[in-house]
Structures are given as C-alpha cells and as structure tokens.
Design a protein around this motif. Structure first.
Motif, PDB file in Angstrom:
ATOM      1  N   ASP A  78       0.822  -1.414   0.020  1.00  0.00           N
ATOM      2  CA  ASP A  78      -0.064   0.003  -0.220  1.00  0.00           C
ATOM      3  C   ASP A  78       0.715   1.304  -0.015  1.00  0.00           C
ATOM      4  O   ASP A  78       0.188   2.398   0.018  1.00  0.00           O
ATOM      5  CB  ASP A  78      -0.908  -0.077   1.288  1.00  0.00           C
ATOM      6  CG  ASP A  78      -2.070  -1.012   0.934  1.00  0.00           C
ATOM      7  OD1 ASP A  78      -2.567  -0.858  -0.335  1.00  0.00           O
ATOM      8  OD2 ASP A  78      -2.720  -1.314   1.882  1.00  0.00           O
ATOM      9  N   GLY A  79       2.202   1.118   0.103  1.00  0.00           N
ATOM     10  CA  GLY A  79       2.937   2.392  -0.044  1.00  0.00           C
ATOM     11  C   GLY A  79       4.608   1.960  -0.073  1.00  0.00           C
ATOM     12  O   GLY A  79       4.691   0.875   0.144  1.00  0.00           O
ATOM     13  N   SER A  80       5.103   3.002  -0.275  1.00  0.00           N
ATOM     14  CA  SER A  80       6.646   2.786  -0.282  1.00  0.00           C
ATOM     15  C   SER A  80       7.373   4.141  -0.418  1.00  0.00           C
ATOM     16  O   SER A  80       6.837   5.185  -0.514  1.00  0.00           O
ATOM     17  CB  SER A  80       6.887   2.092  -1.663  1.00  0.00           C
ATOM     18  OG  SER A  80       8.387   2.047  -1.922  1.00  0.00           O
ATOM     19  N   VAL A  81       8.506   4.189   0.395  1.00  0.00           N
ATOM     20  CA  VAL A  81       9.696   5.241   0.226  1.00  0.00           C
ATOM     21  C   VAL A  81      11.015   4.716  -0.055  1.00  0.00           C
ATOM     22  O   VAL A  81      11.165   3.593   0.492  1.00  0.00           O
ATOM     23  CB  VAL A  81       9.424   6.221   1.526  1.00  0.00           C
ATOM     24  CG1 VAL A  81       9.824   5.522   2.949  1.00  0.00           C
ATOM     25  CG2 VAL A  81      10.322   7.337   1.324  1.00  0.00           C
ATOM     26  N   SER A  82      11.713   5.368  -0.926  1.00  0.00           N
ATOM     27  CA  SER A  82      12.939   4.903  -1.146  1.00  0.00           C
ATOM     28  C   SER A  82      13.999   6.183  -0.770  1.00  0.00           C
ATOM     29  O   SER A  82      13.744   7.181  -0.637  1.00  0.00           O
ATOM     30  CB  SER A  82      13.299   4.621  -2.528  1.00  0.00           C
ATOM     31  OG  SER A  82      12.557   3.575  -3.069  1.00  0.00           O
ATOM     32  N   VAL A  83      15.246   5.726  -0.342  1.00  0.00           N
ATOM     33  CA  VAL A  83      16.315   6.496   0.240  1.00  0.00           C
ATOM     34  C   VAL A  83      17.509   6.033  -0.528  1.00  0.00           C
ATOM     35  O   VAL A  83      17.705   4.762  -0.512  1.00  0.00           O
ATOM     36  CB  VAL A  83      16.307   6.386   1.806  1.00  0.00           C
ATOM     37  CG1 VAL A  83      17.326   7.440   2.354  1.00  0.00           C
ATOM     38  CG2 VAL A  83      15.085   6.531   2.395  1.00  0.00           C
ATOM     39  N   PHE A  84      18.399   6.908  -0.972  1.00  0.00           N
ATOM     40  CA  PHE A  84      19.624   6.596  -1.382  1.00  0.00           C
ATOM     41  C   PHE A  84      20.546   7.574  -0.931  1.00  0.00           C
ATOM     42  O   PHE A  84      20.333   8.765  -0.361  1.00  0.00           O
ATOM     43  CB  PHE A  84      19.711   6.609  -3.060  1.00  0.00           C
ATOM     44  CG  PHE A  84      19.446   7.654  -3.567  1.00  0.00           C
ATOM     45  CD1 PHE A  84      20.697   8.613  -3.973  1.00  0.00           C
ATOM     46  CD2 PHE A  84      18.302   8.158  -3.974  1.00  0.00           C
ATOM     47  CE1 PHE A  84      20.259   9.921  -4.692  1.00  0.00           C
ATOM     48  CE2 PHE A  84      17.834   9.326  -4.809  1.00  0.00           C
ATOM     49  CZ  PHE A  84      19.301  10.125  -5.066  1.00  0.00           C
ATOM     50  N   ILE A  85      21.826   7.067  -0.706  1.00  0.00           N
ATOM     51  CA  ILE A  85      22.904   7.866  -0.013  1.00  0.00           C
ATOM     52  C   ILE A  85      23.787   8.591  -1.017  1.00  0.00           C
ATOM     53  O   ILE A  85      24.036   8.279  -2.259  1.00  0.00           O
ATOM     54  CB  ILE A  85      23.971   6.876   0.714  1.00  0.00           C
ATOM     55  CG1 ILE A  85      23.217   5.944   1.522  1.00  0.00           C
ATOM     56  CG2 ILE A  85      25.286   7.569   1.357  1.00  0.00           C
ATOM     57  CD1 ILE A  85      22.675   6.699   2.714  1.00  0.00           C
ATOM     58  N   GLU A  86      23.961   9.982  -0.892  1.00  0.00           N
ATOM     59  CA  GLU A  86      24.797  10.856  -1.411  1.00  0.00           C
ATOM     60  C   GLU A  86      26.006  11.216  -0.371  1.00  0.00           C
ATOM     61  O   GLU A  86      25.951  11.843   0.326  1.00  0.00           O
ATOM     62  CB  GLU A  86      23.907  12.113  -1.632  1.00  0.00           C
ATOM     63  CG  GLU A  86      22.668  11.886  -2.626  1.00  0.00           C
ATOM     64  CD  GLU A  86      21.935  13.403  -2.969  1.00  0.00           C
ATOM     65  OE1 GLU A  86      21.515  13.480  -4.051  1.00  0.00           O
ATOM     66  OE2 GLU A  86      21.816  13.980  -2.076  1.00  0.00           O
ATOM     67  N   ASP A  87      27.148  10.741  -1.080  1.00  0.00           N
ATOM     68  CA  ASP A  87      28.414  11.007  -0.539  1.00  0.00           C
ATOM     69  C   ASP A  87      28.887  12.311  -0.533  1.00  0.00           C
ATOM     70  O   ASP A  87      28.997  12.806  -1.796  1.00  0.00           O
ATOM     71  CB  ASP A  87      29.498  10.045  -0.689  1.00  0.00           C
ATOM     72  CG  ASP A  87      28.918   8.326  -0.254  1.00  0.00           C
ATOM     73  OD1 ASP A  87      28.417   8.317   0.783  1.00  0.00           O
ATOM     74  OD2 ASP A  87      29.371   7.643  -1.130  1.00  0.00           O
ATOM     75  N   ARG A  88      29.466  13.055   0.371  1.00  0.00           N
ATOM     76  CA  ARG A  88      30.165  14.167   0.176  1.00  0.00           C
ATOM     77  C   ARG A  88      31.332  13.944  -0.836  1.00  0.00           C
ATOM     78  O   ARG A  88      31.939  13.083  -1.178  1.00  0.00           O
ATOM     79  CB  ARG A  88      30.898  14.577   1.317  1.00  0.00           C
ATOM     80  CG  ARG A  88      31.658  16.013   1.631  1.00  0.00           C
ATOM     81  CD  ARG A  88      32.488  16.194   2.590  1.00  0.00           C
ATOM     82  NE  ARG A  88      31.441  16.438   3.599  1.00  0.00           N
ATOM     83  CZ  ARG A  88      31.602  16.012   5.035  1.00  0.00           C
ATOM     84  NH1 ARG A  88      32.257  15.055   5.166  1.00  0.00           N
ATOM     85  NH2 ARG A  88      30.474  16.426   5.724  1.00  0.00           N
ATOM     86  N   GLY A  89      31.179  15.025  -1.937  1.00  0.00           N
ATOM     87  CA  GLY A  89      32.211  14.984  -2.852  1.00  0.00           C
ATOM     88  C   GLY A  89      31.655  14.341  -4.379  1.00  0.00           C
ATOM     89  O   GLY A  89      32.188  14.449  -5.359  1.00  0.00           O
TER      90      GLY A  89
END
Length: 184
Positions: free
Chosen positions: A75-86
């Motif tokens: 019934d739902g979803s959220v995604s997260v990804f990592i953004e590294d410094r640089g």
C-alpha cells in the motif's frame, strides 16, 4: 488502518516493486511527484525491475521501505539513497555533505491520512540514522512547488525548506523546493 508490516523490500519481490511504481505513476499528481511517466516505466524490461529490487534489498547505498497489508498488497513505499560528500547529485552538482535523499514516496489513495506515510518515513529515517559509514548529516527531498499535499506532510513530519529552489528536471518552467531533516 489495516495492520501493515513496514519493512525493506526483498530481492525476489521485483514484480511488486514494478506494480507499485506503475500504480504511483497512475496517480493524478504523478506528474508533480515523479520524473518519469507511466509509459516510460511500463516499457522497462523485467531485468530493470529485478536489478532495482536487488539493489534496494542489499541496503548498502539505497533502501526501499514498503508497507505490506495483511493480504499481501503493498500500500505504500518510500526509497532512500545515499549521497556521499564530493559525489555529484542528479543535477550534476557536487554534494557538500554526507546525506540521504528521499525519493519515490507513494501511498495508495485509500491509505492516505491513515498514518501509513508516517510509518514509512519513520522506518526510512531509522535506516538513515543507523548507518555508521558515512555518518549522514541530514536527509533531503525535493517537492514540486504545486504539490502542497506532499509539502504539508513533509513539514508536519519535521522536514524544513532549505531555501534551495531548482528547476524541475523534466519541466524547467516548474520549480522544486528542497526540504531537509537534520540528524537528530
């Protein structure tokens, strides 16, 4: 609210990943919330969806958190990804802090207002703050200037506008606002 299980996606669930994404792209405000169309997503081969589910299931650089109903429907979803410094972000700008980027937020219309979005965000941010290397300083997301429903939720949850305004990548006449949630 039906009792949902909030959990990360598993690699073998690629067909449900695809089904939920296509449902999200059928939503009346999909053009404000997503950077692809239903037609573009539907045309992607099974291998794309298999790779997407497998990458999220690894939980190293990306996670997809889903809300599964007792009958097995997502019934739902959220995604997260990592953004590294640089590194460079989706706009080819250098990222100046280790951060998480929240994307792909969707809850089926009949579940909106039930607390399910809160539960998904709580689980997603728990994944973000539990990371040890790198220690992430904040989570961010972008919301279309005309998507007040989503912006209202983000503010209520604790995200705040950073002041960064960018053109929407697929519609430069429209603006997207960055919202951030600092590390507690």
């Amino acid at each position: 609210m039906k009792q949902h299980v909030i959990r990360p996606v598993r690699a073998d669930e690629w067909q449900k990943v695809k089904e939920l994404r296509l449902a999200a792209l059928r939503d009346p405000v999909a053009s404000l919330a997503f950077l692809e169309t239903l037609e573009q997503a539907a045309a992607k081969p099974d291998e794309f969806w298999q790779d997407r589910a497998a990458g999220a299931a690894e939980g190293v650089h990306v996670a997809q958190i889903i809300a599964e109903a007792p009958d097995g429907q997502w019934d739902g979803s959220v995604s997260v990804f990592i953004e590294d410094r640089g590194s460079t972000d989706f706009l080819e700008r250098v990222v100046d802090t280790d951060q998480a980027h929240v994307v792909g937020v969707f809850v089926r219309p009949e579940q909106r207002g039930s607390g399910l979005t809160d539960a998904l965000f709580e689980a997603a941010l728990e994944w973000v703050w539990q990371r040890e290397e790198p220690t992430l300083e904040r989570a961010r997301l972008f919301v279309h200037e005309d998507n007040e429903r989503a912006a209202g939720f983000y503010r209520r949850f604790g995200f705040r506008p950073s002041g960064l305004v960018i053109p929407k990548p697929d519609d430069p006449a429209a603006k997207e606002l960055e919202y951030v949630f600092p590390r507690p």
